[in-house]
Design a protein around this motif. Structure first.
Motif, PDB file in Angstrom:
ATOM      1  N   HIS A  87       0.998  -1.134   0.095  1.00 45.19           N
ATOM      2  CA  HIS A  87       0.026   0.028   0.086  1.00 45.19           C
ATOM      3  C   HIS A  87       0.812   1.229   0.059  1.00 45.19           C
ATOM      4  CE1 HIS A  87      -3.899  -1.775   0.147  1.00 45.19           C
ATOM      5  NE2 HIS A  87      -3.625  -2.424   1.284  1.00 45.19           N
ATOM      6  N   VAL A  88       1.995   1.084   0.679  1.00 46.93           N
ATOM      7  CA  VAL A  88       2.764   2.559   1.071  1.00 46.93           C
ATOM      8  C   VAL A  88       3.523   2.679  -0.270  1.00 46.93           C
ATOM      9  CG1 VAL A  88       4.960   3.201   1.782  1.00 46.93           C
ATOM     10  CG2 VAL A  88       3.017   2.359   3.318  1.00 46.93           C
ATOM     11  N   GLU A 101       1.144   3.686  -3.541  1.00 46.29           N
ATOM     12  CA  GLU A 101       0.222   4.844  -3.123  1.00 46.29           C
ATOM     13  C   GLU A 101       0.499   5.697  -4.200  1.00 46.29           C
ATOM     14  OE1 GLU A 101      -0.950   8.443   0.229  1.00 46.29           O
ATOM     15  OE2 GLU A 101       1.001   6.953   0.484  1.00 46.29           O
ATOM     16  N   ASN A 131      -3.434  -4.686  -5.250  1.00 41.08           N
ATOM     17  CA  ASN A 131      -3.619  -3.462  -5.940  1.00 41.08           C
ATOM     18  C   ASN A 131      -3.427  -4.015  -7.408  1.00 41.08           C
ATOM     19  OD1 ASN A 131      -2.931  -1.184  -7.683  1.00 41.08           O
ATOM     20  ND2 ASN A 131      -2.083  -0.185  -6.084  1.00 41.08           N
TER      21      ASN A 131
END
Length: 385
Positions: free
Chosen positions: A342-343, A346, A373
């Motif tokens: 996620h980081v 982003e 993702n």
């Protein structure tokens, strides 16, 4: 019942004494990390991705003033233990630099790692002290294939991350840890973790569950069940965060057996044991911490040239000092891979994603990325070993 508890107590006390003795021996005989002088050119890794003096690179999205097009950059991911298989690296040997890399690894380690990768047997390859090294070197050999087939993927790489032992692969790739000393570090890590595995029978299992499942409560009940049977300070906890409704649980074998037998009660959909010898990334690996820290202190860690993300919290390493402080924690802390992805990916709305390359045995990280993702997964390629 009382006599059973006494037997367990003496068995665990004996193991504790053995553990202390093994730790002492490991610390005294850990890798010396003396620089190895190559005897000929084939024993040099001549194609380090980022030569000495290279300027640090960052992802354009995190720098508002940057005009870097994310589609022109790449991210490289490295797999971890459990992805190994007999025959791994076979398809890489047609690339000269991949062969040279294994030659250097064999010279550094003092045994034929490539032979174990190619011929096994599986039981030998699955040993923690062998498979961690095998996965790291095979993953870096896959980088040599990537260089041959897609050189821009290396030239324009801006970030890297690795799952569990793959994090050390990413630190070697980024230039933070030298290859030969990185192998020695992995060797100490593998032996220390295998030592911890030998003291307490433990393991890991992937758990698939739904929104109505009670995984946390299931782990709590599993530990209580172990205590009732005289097992002192048992463990059963989440060790890997993979993607929504899929995690890896690790702990005493008795606790994992309990989860399997009572999965319906806690509405767990499926439990799949992993081919590993212990409960990695839990407190059961604490005996491995000091040998690893001592080995790490013998390495002159450099600031990474590209962004490297930590399994412990999913955040980017700030510098060499941060690596030295944070990396040992990874042995006993859960791998927060879902959070890391996620980081790393982003992006603002309408912003393109970089190309992603998974380098190493298997395609597990690509599969996980799809669940976390899907848009980033559209641009992901596995460079198989």
């Amino acid at each position: 019942m009382f006599s059973k508890v006494i037997k367990v107590y003496f068995k665990q006390s004996s193991r504790l004494c053995s553990t202390k003795s093994n730790i002492k021996n490991l610390l005294e005989n850990s890798a010396t990390f003396v620089d190895i002088k190559p005897q000929h050119s084939e024993q040099e890794w001549a194609t380090l991705p980022y030569p000495e003096g290279s300027k640090p690179r960052v992802q354009g999205d995190y720098d508002p003033s940057s005009k870097i097009n994310p589609e022109d950059t790449s991210v490289i991911l490295f797999p971890g233990q459990g992805t190994q298989f007999v025959g791994m690296a076979k398809d890489l040997l047609k690339y000269p630099m991949a062969r040279d890399l294994f030659e250097l690894a064999n010279h550094t380690l003092g045994f034929d790692l490539l032979k174990i990768c190619l011929e096994g047997p599986q039981k030998e390859l699955d040993k923690t002290e062998n498979c961690q090294l095998a996965v790291v070197v095979t993953s870096l050999a896959a980088i040599e294939r990537l260089k041959e087939e897609r050189p821009n993927a290396i030239d324009k790489c801006v970030a890297t991350a690795g799952f569990s032992i793959g994090e050390i692969t990413s630190l070697i790739f980024s230039g933070a840890i030298p290859f030969e000393k990185g192998l020695k570090l992995v060797q100490v890590r593998g032996h220390a973790m295998q030592m911890a595995c030998d003291e307490i029978e433990s393991g890991m299992a992937t758990v698939f569950y739904g929104p109505d499942s009670r995984l946390g409560y299931a782990c709590k009940r599993a530990k209580e069940w172990c205590v009732e049977r005289g097992i002192e300070d048992p463990e059963c906890t989440i060790a890997n965060y993979l993607y929504p409704h899929c995690k890896v649980v690790a702990g005493n074998l008795e606790a994992l057996n309990f989860l399997e037998k009572n999965s319906k009660e806690f509405k767990l959909k499926r439990i799949k044991r992993l081919p590993v010898s212990g409960a990695f990334h839990t407190k059961l690996m604490e005996p491995a911490l000091e040998p690893f820290r001592k080995a790490l202190r013998k390495i002159n860690i450099e600031d990474p040239i590209i962004s490297v993300y930590s399994n412990v919290d999913g955040k980017k390493y700030r510098n060499a000092e941060h690596i030295a402080k944070q990396l040992p924690k990874q042995i006993v802390k859960p791998v927060k891979w879902e959070q890391t992805l996620h980081v790393m990916y982003e992006r603002g709305e309408g912003t393109h994603f970089p190309r992603t390359f998974e380098c190493g045995p298997g395609t597990s990280l690509k599969s996980i990325l799809k669940q976390v993702n899907a848009k980033a997964w559209d641009n992901c390629i596995s460079i198989k070993a």
